[in-house]
Write an enzyme that holds these catalytic residues in place. Structure first.
Site, PDB file in Angstrom:
ATOM      1  CD  GLU A 147      43.524  41.001  35.413  1.00 40.55           C
ATOM      2  OE1 GLU A 147      43.104  41.302  36.538  1.00 40.55           O
ATOM      3  OE2 GLU A 147      43.164  41.572  34.371  1.00 40.55           O
ATOM      4  CG  ASP A 170      44.484  41.813  41.017  1.00 39.35           C
ATOM      5  OD1 ASP A 170      44.361  43.043  41.212  1.00 39.35           O
ATOM      6  OD2 ASP A 170      44.839  41.344  39.914  1.00 39.35           O
TER       7      ASP A 170
END
Ligand code: ADP
Ligand code: MG
Length: 567
Positions: A147, A170
Site C-alpha cells: 500500500e 498510512d
C-alpha cells in the site's frame, strides 16, 4: 478499450478501484456514485450485499453482516453470516467481485487483470489469503503491491523529476504502515518499511466506545449485540466529528431512558495516548533501518482516513519537525497508485520512465540449534536468511549442516520476524529434507529463499552430497489453492446471488431507511416508517421513473438525519 488492468485498494474499512486511462490514474465510482465502497458484506438467504447497503445492515442485521474481515485474512477464522460460515478470503472475494463489476460497467469492457494492494506489513499467510480471494473472484492477479508503495506511486507520478526522500504514514481502519522511499530520476526505491498489522482507526473508535460506556455506567456485556453495534457506530461518528470539532454529544436510548454523553477532543486525545505511543515503534524502526536522521526527510505524506485526526497529524509533525502533506485525498492515494502499478506492468507508454523497486517487509529464515561451549544444546533459534528491507525480488542461500553423523532427515521450519527465538516469530511452514541413506558423514545442505515482486516466498533446499532438491509445499499451489480446492470453493461461492447493479441503489436506500428507523423515536420514527411503506409501494409499481422520484425525495429527507448520525 479492449484491455484495461485495474488497481484495487482492498481496505479494512473501505475499498476502491481505479484504472490508468489516457496517461492518468482515475478512480471509478460504484453504482451509488461513490469512490469509497465500504468493505462490508451482508448475506441473507444466499443473497449478497456489498458496500453501503451492507454497512447500514451492520446495525439492523448484525448477525448476517461482516466487516473488518481484512484483519482476519490469513487466519482460519470462520465468520458466521446467518446459517453459513465464510472465510475472510470468501468475503474479500465478494468485495473484489463487486469492484470489478463497477469497473466493467464504468469502462465498458471485461476486466480480468488486477493489481491489489496489501499492507507492507502483511506476512506470507496474509498475502496468500489475498491471492486466494482474487482467484475466488475470478480475477487474474498481476501483482500484490504494498500500500505505501502504491501511495508513493500516486504522488511520484506527478513529480517524477524530483529527487526526494519521503516518508509515508498510512493509518487506515485496521492497519498502520510506515515507509521510507527515495525517488531519483524516475526510479522509486523503497528503502524501508515497517508497521503494525493490528493498529488502526478502529482502535481509536474502541477508545471512544469505552469512554461512552464508562459514562453510561452500564456493563458492556449486558447491552446486547444491537446496542453494542449502535454504540460502536456512534463512537465512530464521534471520532470523525472530533477531527473537526472540540466537543461532540452522543444521544443514546437504553431501556426507555435517554442518555446524553458529552465527549471532548481533549479527553479523547488523553485516552488515545497509548495508541499514539505504539505508532512510534514502526516509525523508529524505519528510521533505524535506513540510518536516516529525522530531519533528512524531504516530504512526509499522510495516507489513510485515520490520519485526518489532528492528534495523528500533530504527532507526525512533532516527530519530524515538518508539516505533513496530503494533496491527494488520504483515502484515494493507494487505489490511484495501484492503478499506476497495473499500467506499469501492462507497459503503458505514458509511464516509460518510471521504475519501482520494493523491499521485503520482514526477515525470513529457518529454525536452527546450536551447541554452547558449556556443552548445552539450544534449539529453536532463528537464523535469518533474507534480512528485512532487502530489495525485491531477492534470493539468498545459506549453508547448514545436520547435527550428527548418519542423521537421515532434517526438519526445516521456515519463519518470518525479527525475534531471536523462532517461537516469537511467525511460522510459515515446515518440511522434511531426506538425507542420503548410506552416508556416514554429517551432511550439509543449502537453503535458498526467494521473494518475488509480490512479496511471496519460495523455499528450496539442496543436499550437498547428492544434489537432491526439495521445496516448501505451499509453493506448488500457484494461486494459493490446489485446482480441486479452488473448484470446490468456487462452487460454494456460485451458490450466492449477487444483486444486479440497478437494484443496488434501491437496496442501499432500504437499508438506510431501516437503520434510521431503528435509531429514531416517536414522531420521526413514524415518519420514517411511512417512508419505508411508500418506497415499498413505489418498488412494487415497477415504474422506474416513479421509483426514482420517490427515491430522490426520501434521500433528501435522510440526508438531514445523516448530518447528525454519520457513521
Ligand atoms: P482502510 O485502508 O483500512 O480501509 P481507510 O484509509 O479508508 O482505511 O480509513 C478508514 C479509517 O479512517 C476508519 O477507521 C475511519 O473511521 C477513519 N476515518 C475516516 N475519516 C476520518 C476522520 N475525518 N477523522 C477520523 N477518522 C477518520
Ligand atoms: Mg488503506
Amino acid at each position: 478499450m479492449t484491455h484495461v488492468p485495474i488497481g484495487i485498494d482492498l481496505g479494512t474499512t473501505n475499498s476502491l478501484v481505479a484504472a490508468f486511462i489516457d496517461g492518468a490514474s482515475r478512480l471509478i465510482p460504484n453504482a451509488l456514485g461513490e469512490y469509497l465502497t465500504p468493505s462490508v458484506v451482508s448475506i441473507e438467504n444466499k443473497e449478497v450485499m456489498v458496500g453501503q447497503a451492507a454497512r447500514d445492515r451492520l446495525l439492523t442485521h448484525p448477525k448476517n453482516t461482516a466487516a473488518v474481515f481484512k484483519r482476519k485474512m490469513g487466519t482460519d477464522a470462520g465468520l458466521r453470516l446467518g446459517k453459513d460460515i465464510y472465510s475472510p478470503e470468501d468475503l474479500s472475494s465478494l468485495v473484489l467481485a463487486k469492484l470489478r463489476q463497477d469497473a466493467e460497467v464504468y469502462l465498458g469492457c471485461e476486466i480480468r487483470d488486477v493489481v491489489v494492494s496489501v499492507p507492507a506489513y502483511f506476512n506470507q499467510t496474509q498475502r496468500r489469503a489475498t491471492q486466494k480471494a482474487c482467484a475466488l473472484a475470478g480475477l487474474n492477479l498481476l501483482r500484490l503491491v504494498n500500500e505505501p508503495t502504491a501511495a508513493a506511486l500516486a504522488y511520484g507520478v506527478h513529480q517524477r523529476d524530483a529527487e526526494t526522500q519521503f516518508l509515508i504514514v498510512d493509518l487506515g481502519g485496521g492497519t498502520f504502515d510506515v515507509t521510507i522511499l527515495e525517488m531519483f530520476d524516475g526510479v522509486m526505491e523503497v528503502k524501508a518499511s515497517s508497521g503494525d498489522a493490528f493498529l488502526g482507526g478502529e482502535d481509536f473508535t474502541e477508545i471512544l466506545t469505552k469512554l461512552i460506556c464508562d459514562k453510561l455506567d452500564f456493563p458492556w456485556a449486558k447491552l446486547g449485540a444491537n446496542l453494542q453495534s449502535e454504540i460502536r457506530a456512534r463512537a465512530n461518528t464521534a471520532k470523525i466529528k472530533l477531527s473537526d470539532d472540540d466537543v461532540w454529544t452522543v444521544s443514546l436510548q437504553i431501556k426507555d431512558e435517554m442518555h446524553e454523553i458529552v465527549l471532548t477532543r481533549d479527553a479523547f486525545e488523553e485516552a488515545a495516548k497509548p495508541i499514539l505511543r505504539r505508532m512510534l515503534v514502526p516509525i523508529e524502526r524505519c528510521m533505524y533501518d535506513t540510518g536516516l536522521d529525522h530531519h533528512a526527510l524531504d516530504r512526509i505524506l499522510l495516507v489513510g482516513g485515520a490520519t485526518r485526526m489532528p492528534m495523528v497529524r500533530h504527532m507526525v509533525t512533532r516527530c519530524f519537525s515538518k508539516f505533513p502533506e496530503f494533496e491527494i485525498d488520504p483515502d484515494h492515494a493507494v487505489a490511484l497508485g495501484a492503478a499506476v502499478q497495473a499500467a506499469l506492468i501492462a507497459e503503458d507508454r505514458a509511464l516509460e520512465d518510471i521504475v519501482v523497486t520494493d523491499v521485503s517487509p520482514f526477515s525470513v529464515g529457518i529454525e536452527t540449534s546450536r551447541d554452547l561451549p558449556n556443552g548445552k544444546h539450544v534449539t529453536g533459534l532463528f537464523a535469518p536468511i533474507i534480512e528485512r528491507n532487502t530489495p525485491l525480488p531477492a534470493s539468498r542461500c545459506h549453508k547448514f549442516s545436520a547435527i550428527r553423523a548418519r542423521q537421515r532427515a532434517v526438519e526445516i521450519g521456515v519463519f518470518q520476524g525479527e525475534a531471536a527465538y523462532v517461537a516469537d516469530n511467525v511460522s510459515l511452514g515446515q518440511y522434511v529434507v531426506r538425507l542420503p541413506r548410506h552416508s556416514d558423514q554429517i551432511e550439509a545442505f543449502e537453503v535458498q529463499l526467494t521473494y518475488d515482486t509480490s512479496g511471496l516466498l519460495e523455499v528450496e533446499t539442496t543436499v550437498d552430497s547428492n544434489g537432491a532438491k526439495s521445496n516448501l509445499v505451499i509453493e506448488a499451489l500457484a494461486e494459493g489453492y490446489s485446482r480441486q480446492e479452488l473448484e470446490l470453493r468456487l462452487d460454494k461461492m456460485k451458490g450466492l446471488k449477487v444483486h444486479p447493479r440497478e437494484n443496488e441503489i434501491n437496496q442501499a436506500l432500504i437499508a438506510r431507511l431501516k437503520r434510521v428507523y431503528e435509531m429514531t423515536l416517536g414522531h420521526n420514527r413514524a415518519e420514517i416508517g411511512d417512508m419505508i411503506v411508500r418506497f415499498d409501494v413505489a418498488l412494487d409499481g415497477r415504474d422506474p421513473r416513479e421509483i426514482e422520484r420517490v427515491r430522490g425525495e426520501l434521500e433528501d429527507f435522510l440526508d438531514e438525519f445523516d448530518d447528525l448520525y454519520v457513521s
